[in-house]
Design an enzyme around this catalytic site. Structure first.
Site, short mmCIF file in Angstrom:
data_model
loop_
_atom_site.label_atom_id
_atom_site.label_comp_id
_atom_site.label_asym_id
_atom_site.label_seq_id
_atom_site.Cartn_x
_atom_site.Cartn_y
_atom_site.Cartn_z
N HIS A 160 0.82 -1.22 0.00
CA HIS A 160 0.00 0.00 0.00
C HIS A 160 0.86 1.27 0.00
CE1 HIS A 160 -3.40 -2.67 1.15
NE2 HIS A 160 -2.47 -3.25 1.88
N SER A 281 15.68 20.48 -16.72
CA SER A 281 14.47 21.25 -16.99
C SER A 281 14.87 22.51 -17.75
CB SER A 281 13.82 21.63 -15.66
OG SER A 281 13.10 22.84 -15.78
N GLU A 294 10.19 7.21 -16.94
CA GLU A 294 8.80 7.62 -17.22
C GLU A 294 8.34 7.09 -18.57
OE1 GLU A 294 8.71 11.90 -16.60
OE2 GLU A 294 9.65 11.63 -14.64
#
Ligand code: ARG
Length: 461
Positions: A160, A281, A294
């Site tokens: 969890h 970035s 990703e």
């Protein structure tokens, strides 16, 4: 020269093919990837026809030489694929006429494009599956290498997404080894199931020529010919199984990538990546983002899409061949390309990951992760049932939480408030490394277990 631009069925048709139909109907831009398989199958088919004296050996030789010339041309990028000839089969047949003349007309005896395309496609999927198997093995090897270095690296095992029990980083990594092992079996299973050659089933009913399908099957590397000509030209199970195996494998890699993204996040800081696996970035100078992970996480969407598409195309399709099935190849090719890239990226990503060992240890201690070990201690040493021990341990956790202490920070006196008859040997159960090493049950996370699993895995791979 007049025939050069004509389709094979032009004598039957009064008007030219509509331009829009030609665009949607032609698959050559996709199925040109089957050229090697198509030529190999045509050569074997021709050899069989000649052996069976269905065509003359002089014609057969011309056909085979012509096909070999076409292969060289395509290999070198000197072949002009034409949309107007629809697909790879007719493009090659047309080119053969250009090279050897009327003898080319004997090649399509006792076969149809319906059995031809399934044969080519099965051959292609065989090769593709073998490539995927190799790529999966590389990911597994890299997992093993990383695991070997981390058998004593303690991290929090999560359920969890909450700290549950201490595990080793190695044991965690090897859980993916097991998933990939099953993925390989799925591809291997498909390789076994598809190992029957459809060529010679012709349009759908078989053929009246005395062909030797066993010869064709064996020469093309199949175990045997297919047993039902109707099923032969209608079956796309092998493509579905390939896409299913690909989807499951991509899903496993997606889960690994997601784990890595979470573990690498600023909230967790359990792992780091080499800079080669990160991007910056355009506005925030401090950023290092795990884009490759990703992308691996996201790519599975493509694999699911292809599987869903082929299942939908096949649903309710009556017997036997329909043009609907032509789109199967685009799906499989793109599913293959996507998974291949994902596997290659995953292998590199695993190599570039390293454990932030002190953070892992720190985090393994957060969240009272040895509460179960305390309960187990009471069961083993104090003759209590697990449920009794569980509730004693739960009370101890409440106490620790209230006092903002780790279980390992509690004194013997404090622990004894919850169960009187204890000596200092109990304190050991709160040590996360000890907890990990106590898990010696088959498949458990103890160093000794994991080391012996690594030995076993090394022999397997
Ligand atoms: N390009 C076709 C396909 O991939 C080959 C089979 C064509 N057969 C036919 N009856 N039109 O499905």
């Amino acid at each position: 020269m007049k025939n050069k631009n004509k389709t094979v069925w032009s004598n039957r048709f009064k008007s030219k093919t509509s331009q829009s139909f030609q665009k949607i109907g032609s698959s050559i831009h996709i199925d040109k990837r089957l050229y090697e398989q198509d030529i190999a199958a045509s050569i074997v088919h021709t050899q069989m026809l000649s052996k069976q004296k269905i065509i003359k050996s002089e014609d057969a030789n011309k056909i085979i030489n012509g096909l070999k010339k076409i292969k060289v041309k395509i290999d070198k990028g000197n072949f002009e694929f034409k949309e107007k000839f629809e697909d790879i089969h007719l493009n090659i047949e047309k080119a053969l006429f250009d090279i050897i003349g009327p003898s080319a007309g004997y090649m399509h005896t006792a076969r149809s494009r319906n059995d031809q395309v399934v044969t080519d496609f099965k051959l292609w999927i065989k090769d593709a599956s073998k490539e995927i198997l190799k790529d999966i093995s590389l990911v597994m090897k890299n997992l093993l290498k990383k695991a070997e270095k981390n058998t004593d690296t303690v991290m929090p095992g999560l359920t969890h997404l909450k700290n549950a029990q201490p595990i080793s980083f190695a044991h965690y990594l090897l859980s993916y080894f097991e998933m990939l092992k099953r993925d390989k079996k799925r591809f291997e299973n498909n390789l076994n199931l598809l190992d029957e050659c459809p060529l010679g089933s012709a349009a759908l009913s078989g053929t009246s020529y005395k062909i030797d399908r066993t010869y064709t099957a064996k020469k093309l590397g199949f175990k045997k010919p297919t047993d039902n000509s109707i099923d032969s030209v209608s079956d796309r199970d092998f493509a579905i199984d390939f896409l299913y195996a690909s989807a499951v494998c991509a899903m496993h890699l997606s889960r690994l990538a997601e784990d890595f993204i979470i573990y690498n996040s600023d909230a967790f800081k359990l792992i780091s990546f080499k800079d080669s696996m990160l991007t910056g970035s355009s506005i925030m100078p401090q950023k290092k983002n795990p884009d490759p992970a990703e992308l691996i996480r996201g790519k599975v969407g493509i694999n699911y899409g292809k599987l869903n598409a082929i299942l939908t195309i096949m649903k309710g399709l009556p017997m036997s061949y329909f043009k609907d099935m032509q789109d199967d190849k685009e799906l499989v090719f793109s599913g293959f390309d996507t998974l291949k890239d994902t596997l290659t990226m995953s292998a590199e990503l695993i190599n570039s990951v390293y454990a932030n060992k002190s953070n892992m240890l720190f985090m393994a201690n957060q969240g009272h992760t040895t509460a179960t070990d305390f309960a187990d201690y009471l069961v083993k040493n104090k003759n209590l049932s697990f449920r009794e021990s569980y509730s004693i341990s739960a009370k101890l956790v409440n106490f620790a939480e209230k006092n903002e202490k780790l279980l390992s920070e509690l004194s013997l006196e404090e622990v004894k408030k919850f169960y009187k008859n204890l000596d200092k040997s109990v304190l050991k159960v709160f040590d996360v490394k000890n907890s990990m090493n106590m898990k010696k049950s088959h498949g458990g996370t103890s160093i000794i277990n994991v080391k012996s699993m690594i030995k076993k895995y090394k022999k397997e791979i």
